[in-house]
Design a protein around this motif. Structure first.
Motif, PDB file in Angstrom:
ATOM      1  N   UNK A  76      -4.254  15.556   4.538  1.00 24.18           N
ATOM      2  CA  UNK A  76      -5.065  14.600   5.289  1.00 24.18           C
ATOM      3  C   UNK A  76      -5.264  13.304   4.525  1.00 24.18           C
ATOM      4  N   UNK A  77      -5.294  12.173   5.268  1.00 22.48           N
ATOM      5  CA  UNK A  77      -5.474  10.870   4.599  1.00 22.48           C
ATOM      6  C   UNK A  77      -6.500  10.001   5.325  1.00 22.48           C
ATOM      7  N   UNK A  78      -7.392  10.620   6.096  1.00 25.22           N
ATOM      8  CA  UNK A  78      -8.334   9.831   6.897  1.00 25.22           C
ATOM      9  C   UNK A  78      -9.164   8.848   6.098  1.00 25.22           C
ATOM     10  N   UNK A  79      -9.834   9.330   5.074  1.00 28.32           N
ATOM     11  CA  UNK A  79     -10.738   8.482   4.292  1.00 28.32           C
ATOM     12  C   UNK A  79     -10.105   7.823   3.063  1.00 28.32           C
ATOM     13  N   UNK A  80      -9.219   8.509   2.362  1.00 30.15           N
ATOM     14  CA  UNK A  80      -8.697   7.906   1.114  1.00 30.15           C
ATOM     15  C   UNK A  80      -7.968   6.584   1.303  1.00 30.15           C
ATOM     16  N   UNK A  81      -7.480   6.286   2.517  1.00 26.12           N
ATOM     17  CA  UNK A  81      -6.746   5.032   2.703  1.00 26.12           C
ATOM     18  C   UNK A  81      -7.622   3.795   2.530  1.00 26.12           C
ATOM     19  N   UNK A 139       0.911   5.286   9.277  1.00 26.47           N
ATOM     20  CA  UNK A 139       0.834   3.829   9.067  1.00 26.47           C
ATOM     21  C   UNK A 139      -0.375   3.241   9.771  1.00 26.47           C
ATOM     22  N   UNK A 140      -0.718   3.784  10.925  1.00 24.03           N
ATOM     23  CA  UNK A 140      -1.922   3.323  11.625  1.00 24.03           C
ATOM     24  C   UNK A 140      -3.169   3.576  10.810  1.00 24.03           C
ATOM     25  N   UNK A 141      -3.241   4.756  10.172  1.00 28.01           N
ATOM     26  CA  UNK A 141      -4.372   5.061   9.304  1.00 28.01           C
ATOM     27  C   UNK A 141      -4.421   4.117   8.111  1.00 28.01           C
ATOM     28  N   UNK A 142      -3.257   3.826   7.544  1.00 23.11           N
ATOM     29  CA  UNK A 142      -3.210   2.942   6.380  1.00 23.11           C
ATOM     30  C   UNK A 142      -3.649   1.529   6.756  1.00 23.11           C
ATOM     31  N   UNK A 166       0.841  -1.189   0.000  1.00 27.77           N
ATOM     32  CA  UNK A 166       0.000   0.000   0.000  1.00 27.77           C
ATOM     33  C   UNK A 166       0.879   1.243   0.000  1.00 27.77           C
ATOM     34  N   UNK A 167       0.754   2.072  -1.036  1.00 29.63           N
ATOM     35  CA  UNK A 167       1.516   3.328  -1.129  1.00 29.63           C
ATOM     36  C   UNK A 167       0.557   4.499  -0.995  1.00 29.63           C
TER      37      UNK A 167
END
Length: 336
Positions: free
Chosen positions: A284-289, A221-224, A207-208
């Motif tokens: 921010x990357x909350x939802x896109x992951x 990384x936790x979000x991913x 996952x990138x």
């Protein structure tokens, strides 16, 4: 029979409310007793790590140790509105508001230091490690702790506001710039499909994720990992079984969710390409992951068995049914 397949999924995601909708965040910064600094924002912590990241942004801007930052976000009587904890907007929007408020606060500190140090102006005054001092004559200095004793609590403060720039799309042409900034990601999955039982086993995942700048790599990384787990449940496990308005899987004994035993060690790749309009480049990357994981899994299933699955979740029953229907279609084509 077990068959292996590989698939990838790609996505891009615009953070914030977008489409010209007002998207403002506000923050307030105050000098507290003992030289500590309070950051006040109405940005809700829902487990995404907002308190940590927003505190870090304040700490970096003020050049102040994190243990000297008091972050307050729960009491709406004490702070301005920073908008909802939604649309993956807090790091970018509220982070920018905090950075602006902290910069304004530093100027207030310089003014107070100028007065106490009896200087001609604020030029050349640096704010770092809880001290305000002349860069070309460091002996001329005063600490935040000393200022707090002189001025008392809450008497040196500043505010900041950030409004995200978006443009409403043209309803006639569908053209416009509804979001800024965008974040990008890619997920690759290798899995095994048991064509007898219908079970799908994820064997490997890479996952990138583009983050602009990782303020806190561990939280990223936790979000991913969390996004991957949510997508895994959405694609393979979670089935409400809604029939004629009635939910049949209305308890966790029926509504299955992935557990730690169902997760694998995802190979996470953090891609850093700083965003010029973001606080220290962070997006921010909350939802896109969560977004690319499902397509990657479905593409891998197709690669393994040659059947496109168009209904989620891909339960063993649905997978076996799809395989049987595909087999019947192939047989009918042969007869023709």
């Amino acid at each position: 029979m077990k068959k292996r397949g590989r698939g990838i999924g790609l996505s891009f995601y615009g953070t914030g409310y977008g489409n010209g909708f007002p998207d403002a965040s506000k923050a307030k910064v105050k000098l507290l007793k003992d030289g500590k600094v309070g950051i006040y924002v109405g940005g809700t912590e829902v487990g995404q790590g907002a308190k940590t990241v927003l505190s870090q942004i304040g700490s970096e801007t003020l050049k102040l140790p994190l243990d000297k930052i008091i972050f307050i976000s729960e009491d709406t009587s004490l702070m301005p509105d920073s908008g909802t904890a939604a649309a993956s907007r807090q790091t970018y929007n509220t982070g920018n508001a905090i950075k602006i408020a902290c910069e304004n606060f530093k100027n207030r500190l310089r003014e107070a230091a100028r007065e106490q140090l009896k200087l001609n102006g604020i030029h050349g005054l640096a704010v770092e490690k809880g001290k305000i001092f002349l860069e070309f004559f460091p002996q001329k200095r005063i600490s935040l702790k000393e200022l707090s004793k002189i001025y008392g609590d809450d008497n040196i403060e500043a505010e900041g506001e950030f409004i995200a720039q978006t443009i409403e799309m043209d309803p006639e042409t569908g053209q416009g710039a509804p979001y800024w900034p965008y974040t990008f990601n890619a997920c690759g999955v290798e899995l095994e499909v048991d064509t007898i039982t219908g079970l799908v086993e994820i064997e490997r995942a890479v996952f990138a994720q583009d983050v602009g700048r990782a303020i806190n790599p561990q939280l990223v990384e936790g979000q991913m990992d969390g996004g991957f787990a949510m997508a895994l449940g959405y694609v393979l496990f979670e089935d409400l079984k809604l029939e004629k308005g009635k939910i049949y899987n209305n308890k966790f004994s029926k509504y299955l969710i992935p557990t730690a035993m169902d997760m694998i060690q995802v190979e996470n790749i953090i891609v850093e390409e700083p965003e010029s309009t973001a606080p220290f480049g962070a997006k921010g990357i909350g939802e896109p992951v969560m977004i690319p994981v499902g397509p990657a899994i479905l593409n891998a299933i197709y690669d393994a068995i040659g059947v496109r699955i168009t209904e989620l979740p891909v339960t063993p029953e649905r997978l076996i049914k799809a395989i049987e229907e595909d087999r019947k279609r192939r047989y009918r084509w042969k007869e023709l």
